[in-house]
Design a protein around this motif. Structure first.
Motif: not given
Length: 398
Positions: A1-2, A16, A58-59, A62-63, A65-66
């Motif tokens: 989840m972003q 992050c 990792g976070q 995700e951020n 890509e979102y």
């Protein structure tokens, strides 16, 4: 989840937070964690302003890509090559093979020191005053060497009048969703950590910070986006004024910080008595710290805050009590200057710490040694007048 937030309509914070890390640079306690800020400019061309620490890769991905939603990254602007901001360069170069790394010559050298990457055809070299258009945005690059590494540069977005400031204007502490300075009580909840960050991370480089402030003053800055801590979109003058004072080594307050190294409590008792005398004389903002139980980074920050310092130290093994000796080493390393220092030393049979501390202070720039009060074991009632005189001389010097 972003977990992202818009800074402007087309600039997004994709940074992050790390609340698990105990020590920043494996040295400084960060009980409130730390943020690693990164920003995506979603223009005709996409530009990413720096990356983050490996612990939160990792976070971060995700951020990205979102926000990208299938788009690629055209430019990665590398302002600072410290690993907490550059850890993902190699991974991003693999994921986005058409991405150009925007960097200066020193930065490119460091990229090859940290990563085994092929940079031919992948690097856009920039120097002072160069610009890069992403469409509506024009990024202007400003070199800021030794704030606080030699390759550092900052970036000015001419469209939104944003200064992407690298480690300048940074702060310890994780961001709790409220990423903007006007969403938090900065002075109450963040200023002490901002001061500790500046004084310990950047404090040695006051001359270089002054140079950057002069360059920034020539720009019309409406927002400051640092690599750590809150984004500034209002009341910029408040924080800029702090940086100006800190980088000129001017104290924020006319006050006294008392720092002691006490073995069995007798030196501590003398300091407590002195603090009461100073308070009786009207001094406000007094702080007292045990150097044995307070991290040296907090002590340095308080010395940056206060105009006057009292160092109280027991003699230990014929020398300076180790926590105070450690503090003196940090004071010198971080270029502490323009302070008035009064000394209390204690020794049961051969007080020696005082003269040794004076010698260490004489190695520093623009330190005024005001007075020395020597104690043999215990500060007794028959020396009350000596203590009053000592306190009075500190107050008069203020």
């Amino acid at each position: 989840m972003q977990g992202t937030r818009k800074v402007t309509d087309d600039i997004v914070w994709v940074g992050c937070n790390d609340r698990r890390l105990a020590l920043f640079e494996n040295l400084f306690p960060i009980p409130r964690g730390v943020s690693y800020n990164s920003y995506l400019i979603m223009d005709e061309k996409v530009a990413l302003m720096d990356t983050v620490d490996a612990s939160v890769t990792g976070q971060f991905m995700e951020n990205l890509e979102y926000v990208l939603a299938g788009r690629g990254i055209d430019y990665l602007v590398v302002q600072h090559m410290e690993p907490d901001h550059c850890a993902n360069i190699e991974e991003l170069m693999k994921r986005y093979p058409d991405m150009q790394v925007v960097a200066n010559t020193k930065t490119v050298q460091m990229i090859h020191q940290f990563f085994d990457v092929e940079s031919d055809g992948r690097v856009t070299l920039v120097k002072e005053g160069d610009t890069l258009s992403t469409g509506e945005h024009t990024l202007r690059f400003v070199m800021a060497p030794m704030v606080h590494w030699p390759e550092v540069m900052v970036t000015y977005d001419e469209k939104d009048k944003i200064l992407f400031s690298a480690d300048a204007f940074g702060t310890f502490g994780a961001l709790d969703g409220n990423i903007f300075n006007d969403e938090i009580d900065f002075e109450k909840d963040w200023l002490s950590e901002a001061r500790r960050y500046y004084s310990n991370i950047v404090g040695k480089y006051g001359v270089q910070v002054q140079s950057l402030l002069k360059k920034a003053a020539a720009l019309d800055v409406a927002m400051i986006c640092p690599l750590h801590g809150p984004v500034w979109r209002s009341s910029l003058g408040f924080f800029i004024d702090k940086y100006d004072k800190w980088s000129r080594y001017e104290p924020e307050e006319d006050s006294v910080v008392l720092i002691y190294g006490s073995i069995y409590g007798h030196t501590e008792a003398a300091v407590n008595s002195l603090a009461c005398r100073l308070a009786d004389a009207g001094v406000k903002g007094i702080k007292v710290y045990d150097a044995s139980s307070t991290h040296v980074s907090d002590l340095i920050a308080e010395i940056f805050r206060c105009s006057h310092v009292v160092l109280a130290c027991a003699t230990y093994n014929g020398g300076i009590y180790p926590p105070i000796e450690n503090l003196l080493s940090d004071m010198k390393a971080l270029s502490v200057q323009k302070r008035t220092v009064a000394l209390m030393d204690n020794g049961t049979w051969a007080p020696a710490a005082g003269r040794m501390i004076v010698k260490r202070l004489e190695e520093m720039k623009d330190i005024t040694v005001l007075e020395q009060l020597s104690i043999k074991s215990v500060l007794r009632e028959d020396r009350a007048e000596d203590l009053e005189t000592f306190a009075r001389k500190i107050v008069e010097a203020m």
